[in-house]
Design an enzyme around this catalytic site. Structure first.
Site, PDB file in Angstrom:
ATOM      1  CG  ASN A 135      -0.701   0.142   2.484  1.00 11.20           C
ATOM      2  OD1 ASN A 135       0.659  -0.309   2.734  1.00 11.20           O
ATOM      3  ND2 ASN A 135      -1.314   0.407   3.344  1.00 11.20           N
ATOM      4  CE  LYS A 158       6.479 -12.290   0.346  1.00 17.77           C
ATOM      5  NZ  LYS A 158       6.175 -11.653  -0.871  1.00 17.77           N
ATOM      6  CG  HIS A 159       7.787  -4.761  -1.596  1.00 13.54           C
ATOM      7  ND1 HIS A 159       6.467  -4.426  -0.937  1.00 13.54           N
ATOM      8  CD2 HIS A 159       8.302  -3.518  -1.764  1.00 13.54           C
ATOM      9  CE1 HIS A 159       6.444  -3.346  -0.703  1.00 13.54           C
ATOM     10  NE2 HIS A 159       7.631  -2.738  -1.557  1.00 13.54           N
ATOM     11  CB  SER A 211      -3.243  -8.639   6.662  1.00  9.76           C
ATOM     12  OG  SER A 211      -2.802  -9.883   6.466  1.00  9.76           O
ATOM     13  CD  GLU A 232       4.586  -0.835  12.892  1.00 10.93           C
ATOM     14  OE1 GLU A 232       3.235  -0.454  13.306  1.00 10.93           O
ATOM     15  OE2 GLU A 232       5.372  -0.211  13.557  1.00 10.93           O
ATOM     16  CG  LEU A 233       0.157  -6.981  12.711  1.00 12.34           C
ATOM     17  CD1 LEU A 233      -0.414  -7.960  13.454  1.00 12.34           C
ATOM     18  CD2 LEU A 233       0.886  -7.474  11.415  1.00 12.34           C
ATOM     19  CB  CYS A 266      -2.365   0.762   8.583  1.00  7.22           C
ATOM     20  SG  CYS A 266      -1.075   1.566   8.604  1.00  7.22           S
TER      21      CYS A 266
HETATM   22  P1  NAP Z   1      -0.795  -8.761   3.695  1.00  5.55           P
HETATM   23  O1  NAP Z   1      -1.466  -9.712   2.849  1.00  5.55           O
HETATM   24  O2  NAP Z   1      -0.826  -9.363   4.900  1.00  5.55           O
HETATM   25  O3  NAP Z   1       0.790  -8.759   2.959  1.00  5.55           O
HETATM   26  C1  NAP Z   1       1.569  -8.155   3.536  1.00  5.55           C
HETATM   27  C2  NAP Z   1       3.002  -8.954   3.340  1.00  5.55           C
HETATM   28  O4  NAP Z   1       2.978 -10.124   3.973  1.00  5.55           O
HETATM   29  C3  NAP Z   1       3.060  -9.337   1.981  1.00  5.55           C
HETATM   30  O5  NAP Z   1       4.605  -9.271   1.553  1.00  5.55           O
HETATM   31  C4  NAP Z   1       2.672 -10.800   1.967  1.00  5.55           C
HETATM   32  O6  NAP Z   1       3.286 -11.395   0.701  1.00  5.55           O
HETATM   33  C5  NAP Z   1       2.961 -11.362   3.053  1.00  5.55           C
HETATM   34  N1  NAP Z   1       2.401 -12.316   3.662  1.00  5.55           N
HETATM   35  C6  NAP Z   1       1.048 -12.462   3.537  1.00  5.55           C
HETATM   36  N2  NAP Z   1       0.591 -13.518   4.159  1.00  5.55           N
HETATM   37  C7  NAP Z   1       1.695 -14.103   4.534  1.00  5.55           C
HETATM   38  C8  NAP Z   1       2.038 -15.286   5.258  1.00  5.55           C
HETATM   39  N3  NAP Z   1       1.185 -16.381   5.528  1.00  5.55           N
HETATM   40  N4  NAP Z   1       3.288 -15.739   5.457  1.00  5.55           N
HETATM   41  C9  NAP Z   1       4.410 -15.003   5.283  1.00  5.55           C
HETATM   42  N5  NAP Z   1       4.139 -13.693   4.441  1.00  5.55           N
HETATM   43  C10 NAP Z   1       2.853 -13.479   4.266  1.00  5.55           C
HETATM   44  O7  NAP Z   1      -1.124  -7.253   3.636  1.00  5.55           O
HETATM   45  P2  NAP Z   1      -1.378  -6.241   2.392  1.00  5.55           P
HETATM   46  O8  NAP Z   1      -2.645  -6.660   1.718  1.00  5.55           O
HETATM   47  O9  NAP Z   1      -0.008  -6.428   1.730  1.00  5.55           O
HETATM   48  O10 NAP Z   1      -1.470  -5.075   3.255  1.00  5.55           O
HETATM   49  C11 NAP Z   1      -2.528  -4.331   3.794  1.00  5.55           C
HETATM   50  C12 NAP Z   1      -2.523  -4.715   5.135  1.00  5.55           C
HETATM   51  O11 NAP Z   1      -1.399  -4.115   5.712  1.00  5.55           O
HETATM   52  C13 NAP Z   1      -3.674  -4.062   6.070  1.00  5.55           C
HETATM   53  O12 NAP Z   1      -4.212  -4.959   7.059  1.00  5.55           O
HETATM   54  C14 NAP Z   1      -3.082  -2.914   6.581  1.00  5.55           C
HETATM   55  O13 NAP Z   1      -3.597  -2.248   7.668  1.00  5.55           O
HETATM   56  C15 NAP Z   1      -1.887  -3.357   6.998  1.00  5.55           C
HETATM   57  N6  NAP Z   1      -0.916  -2.245   7.128  1.00  5.55           N
HETATM   58  C16 NAP Z   1      -0.336  -1.965   8.395  1.00  5.55           C
HETATM   59  C17 NAP Z   1       0.552  -0.919   8.577  1.00  5.55           C
HETATM   60  C18 NAP Z   1       0.887  -0.702   9.884  1.00  5.55           C
HETATM   61  O14 NAP Z   1       2.135   0.369  10.103  1.00  5.55           O
HETATM   62  N7  NAP Z   1       0.330  -1.012  11.105  1.00  5.55           N
HETATM   63  C19 NAP Z   1       0.831  -0.043   7.367  1.00  5.55           C
HETATM   64  C20 NAP Z   1       0.421  -0.591   6.178  1.00  5.55           C
HETATM   65  C21 NAP Z   1      -0.465  -1.502   6.158  1.00  5.55           C
HETATM   66  P3  NAP Z   1       2.478 -11.526  -0.635  1.00  5.55           P
HETATM   67  O15 NAP Z   1       2.098 -10.413  -1.188  1.00  5.55           O
HETATM   68  O16 NAP Z   1       3.407 -12.668  -1.363  1.00  5.55           O
HETATM   69  O17 NAP Z   1       1.253 -12.322  -0.135  1.00  5.55           O
END
Ligand code: NAP
Length: 462
Positions: A135, A158-159, A211, A232-233, A266
């Site tokens: 994002n 790992k983006h 997430s 940071e979720l 987020c």
């Molecule tokens: P996401 O689906 O959780 O993916 C984030 C990263 O984690 C990606 O690199 C993804 O890889 C990887 N990932 C996903 N599932 C995994 C698993 N089971 N094991 C290891 N790695 C895994 O989140 P997103 O859709 O990219 O981003 C949106 C989320 O991020 C929202 O919930 C948002 O609130 C949160 N966020 C939080 C903050 C904060 O500072 N708290 C800031 C920004 C965003 P792949 O792409 O290869 O699946």
């Protein structure tokens, strides 16, 4: 297990490029090279490591337009917001250039004849695995990588799989600034590769922004090998408007706070908890403002809202809206959108309550969930009635009361009469299911260091 990662433009609905996933052997070689680079980097004087930030800032400034376009195309962010994101990364470099040396300097904790002398030094841990979301494809990476590398670590990125172009640009930034080859290494792999990388001896810590499910997966994997992690979720930030607030101003900022980054932030305001006596004024003004939203091509000047990053996300959001309506929420407004599948126009839902997806879940897109509060205490109870605790925005004319309420709100940050924003100078992170650990400021600089005590015996005076 993917064999390639793809860049896909959600506005033009066309694939842009494909990148092969490296083999297990290639991944292992990259980790080993990063470890070799880190060993030499860690023993360089702190001042030298910090001074590299000038060159990193210069590379960001030079490439800002190209890289902002890359973000806008890979995930649909309006170009002016992508440019601002690159500028914020440059600001982060400047901030740490001016302060990191002090933050990393040894600190004397004891120095007297009876106890002797003791100090704390901040040593790097080794390699940090950064698992990052799409994002803010530059900001999220830089706010983790700049302090981690400046404090002497190496970094493996790992983006998110849908932003491989931005992932490579991040690597290019560090290489172009003259950092040792391999010290920042992008691995274009899927999430299935994460646990094996984390298990490797060279990797000493992980940082995930993503997430809640990804947080659980990484925390479990890190727990199995007893490695620390920063998480940071997600968030479902409350935006509380009390009767003594400047309602007009709160509405203008509410639009920005919810719609920034096409609603995919987020810390976007997600639950609008408004005191009953100003509720109607707030909603009427909000809907009037939303009617001015320009929705369209993220590369065009003046566009407020582009497509979501993937068409699937628009489907998920539609389900969240429909289920909430079925549970009793009412649809007050919906903005019309272009035909591309990833578009989702702003939606205003009223009568939202705990138990509805619009209240309980993280709506990752421009959905305004409106909730009426009886009084300030009720507003805080509603704000806290959530498993997330990332940010909160509080609007009131009574700053003394704001300070009291800020102490009662369960979140990592409370912004008063402002929208929540990350800032290099302020620690950032969440509580509850929004994660743990802090990024940015002094806390972020020290997140991946070993606070090592060095104690000397008192001189023998007998
Ligand atoms: P996401 O689906 O959780 O993916 C984030 C990263 O984690 C990606 O690199 C993804 O890889 C990887 N990932 C996903 N599932 C995994 C698993 N089971 N094991 C290891 N790695 C895994 O989140 P997103 O859709 O990219 O981003 C949106 C989320 O991020 C929202 O919930 C948002 O609130 C949160 N966020 C939080 C903050 C904060 O500072 N708290 C800031 C920004 C965003 P792949 O792409 O290869 O699946």
């Amino acid at each position: 297990m993917p064999t390639f990662l793809q860049s896909y433009d959600p506005y033009r609905e066309v694939p842009m490029a494909e990148y092969p996933v490296p083999s297990a052997t290639e991944q292992a070689e990259a980790v080993e090279a990063c470890a070799r680079a880190q060993q030499a980097w860690a023993i360089r004087p702190t001042g030298e490591r910090v001074a590299m930030l000038d060159a990193l800032e210069a590379v960001l400034v030079k490439n800002r337009k190209e890289w902002a376009e890359c973000a806008a195309r890979e995930m649909g962010k309006p170009l002016d917001q992508a440019l601002a994101e690159l500028d914020k990364c440059a600001w982060l470099c400047r901030y740490y250039r001016n302060h990191a040396e002090d933050m990393l300097a040894p600190e004397t904790r004891l120095d007297n004849a009876e106890d002797g002398r003791a100090y704390v030094r901040y040593d790097p841990l080794g390699l940090v695995l950064a698992v990052m979301p799409w994002n803010y494809p530059f900001w999220q990476v830089f706010r983790c990588a700049v302090p981690a590398i400046t404090s002497g670590n190496g970094l493996l990125l790992k983006h998110a799989s849908n932003v491989p172009g931005c992932a490579l640009a991040c690597q290019e930034a560090f290489a172009g600034a003259g950092y040792p080859p391999g010290l920042f290494r992008t691995l274009l792999v899927g999430s299935d590769a994460v646990e094996d990388i984390l298990k490797r001896e060279e990797v000493q810590a992980a940082s995930l922004t993503g997430s809640e499910p990804a947080g659980k997966a990484i925390a479990e994997a890190a727990g199995r090998v007893l490695k620390p992690c920063v998480l940071e979720l997600g968030g479902s930030d409350p935006y509380i408007v009390l009767r003594d607030a400047n309602v007009e101003r709160s509405v203008q900022i509410a639009v920005k706070a919810r719609m920034q980054n096409n609603g995919q932030s987020c810390i976007a305001a997600k639950r609008f908890i408004v005191e009953a006596s100003v509720y109607d004024r707030f909603v009427d003004a909000l809907v009037a403002e939303l009617k001015n939203t320009r929705i369209g091509d993220p590369l065009e000047d003046g566009v407020d809202l582009g497509p979501l990053a993937k068409a699937d996300f628009a489907e998920d959001l539609e389900q969240l809206v429909q289920k909430s309506i079925k549970a009793g929420a009412s649809l007050r407004y919906r903005g019309a959108t272009p035909p591309q599948k990833a578009f989702f126009g702003p939606v205003v839902l009223e009568n939202v309550e705990p138990g509805m997806p619009a209240f309980d879940e993280e709506a990752f897109g421009p959905v305004f969930a409106l909730i009426r509060a009886d009084n300030p205490e009720h507003a805080v109870r509603l704000a806290n009635k959530h498993r997330y605790g990332l940010g909160a925005s509080l609007w009131t004319g009574d700053l003394d009361r704001a300070a009291v309420l800020a102490g009662q709100i369960q979140s990592g940050q409370v912004f008063v009469n402002r929208m929540v924003a990350s800032d290099p100078r302020l620690p950032f992170g969440g509580v509850k299911r929004s994660g743990y650990g802090r990024e940015l400021a002094r806390e972020g600089m020290r997140a991946f260091t070993n606070a090592k005590t060095v104690a000397f015996a008192a001189l023998d005076r007998s």
